[in-house]
Design an enzyme around this catalytic site. Structure first.
Site, PDB file in Angstrom:
ATOM      1  N   CYS A   1       2.198   2.527   2.552  1.00  0.00           N
ATOM      2  CA  CYS A   1       1.055   3.315   2.118  1.00  0.00           C
ATOM      3  C   CYS A   1      -0.041   3.356   3.191  1.00  0.00           C
ATOM      4  CB  CYS A   1       0.549   2.784   0.779  1.00  0.00           C
ATOM      5  SG  CYS A   1      -0.339   3.981  -0.222  1.00  0.00           S
ATOM      6  N   HIS A   2      -1.212   2.777   2.929  1.00  0.00           N
ATOM      7  CA  HIS A   2      -2.315   2.781   3.893  1.00  0.00           C
ATOM      8  C   HIS A   2      -2.234   1.615   4.893  1.00  0.00           C
ATOM      9  CE1 HIS A   2      -3.994   5.408   0.776  1.00  0.00           C
ATOM     10  NE2 HIS A   2      -4.818   5.869   1.702  1.00  0.00           N
TER      11      HIS A   2
END
Length: 177
Positions: A106-107
């Site tokens: 994800c991030h």
């Protein structure tokens, strides 16, 4: 194998911590929670507070030499805080320097952008990181899971919580290799 899970003190997307942790443990490996401070870390379910988890070791006490692999869970605030912590950035970079596997979802690649380790690498992430990854010299792809061996180590990345099954399976396969 001993696997470090590097997180900030808050803002971790809970499922991106707990699902890979369970997969590592179920495969017979030893996960260890490494954070910027001692005590407990606060996970989130998107923007809502979820559970807390005890820190095993602070990043200032941990060394990449002590581990066989690194997992970087996401959440928006978690990697943003990590990339502002010099010890956390150096810890993550150390796995690349030692040629050890790193898995980020994800991030989480924001921490790797800050570490300066994405030049020439191909990876995926949450789509909003595409420009940051390109500016760091990496190539962004929109794939459920991407394994890049075009560097000093194996880099496993996924886009979002919906990709966790493939992310965890790929991580466990890499640890078994």
């Amino acid at each position: 194998m001993k696997v470090a899970f590097l997180v900030a003190t808050e803002g971790i997307e809970q499922v991106e911590l707990t699902e890979p942790w369970k997969a590592v443990k179920d495969a017979g490996h030893t996960p260890e929670l490494v954070s910027t401070d001692s005590g407990h870390v606060q996970a989130l379910n998107h923007l809502d507070k979820a559970d807390t988890f005890p820190v095993d070791r602070t990043v200032s006490q941990a060394r990449p030499d002590d581990y066989d692999a690194l997992v970087l869970p996401g959440g928006v605030a978690n990697p943003d805080a990590l990339r502002m912590d010099e010890d956390a950035v150096a810890f993550a970079k150390g796995f690349f320097d030692l040629g050890k596997p790193v898995a980020a979802i994800c991030h989480a690649p924001w921490t790797l952008v800050e570490a300066g380790v994405l030049g020439g690498r191909t990876l995926t992430s949450w789509p909003s990181l595409r420009t940051d990854i390109a500016n760091a010299g990496g190539t962004w792809v929109d794939e459920q899971v991407k394994v890049c061996t075009g560097g000093p180590n194996t880099l496993i990345t996924s886009r979002k919580p919906d990709d966790l099954k493939a992310f965890c399976e790929t991580l466990i396969a890499e640890l078994a290799a």
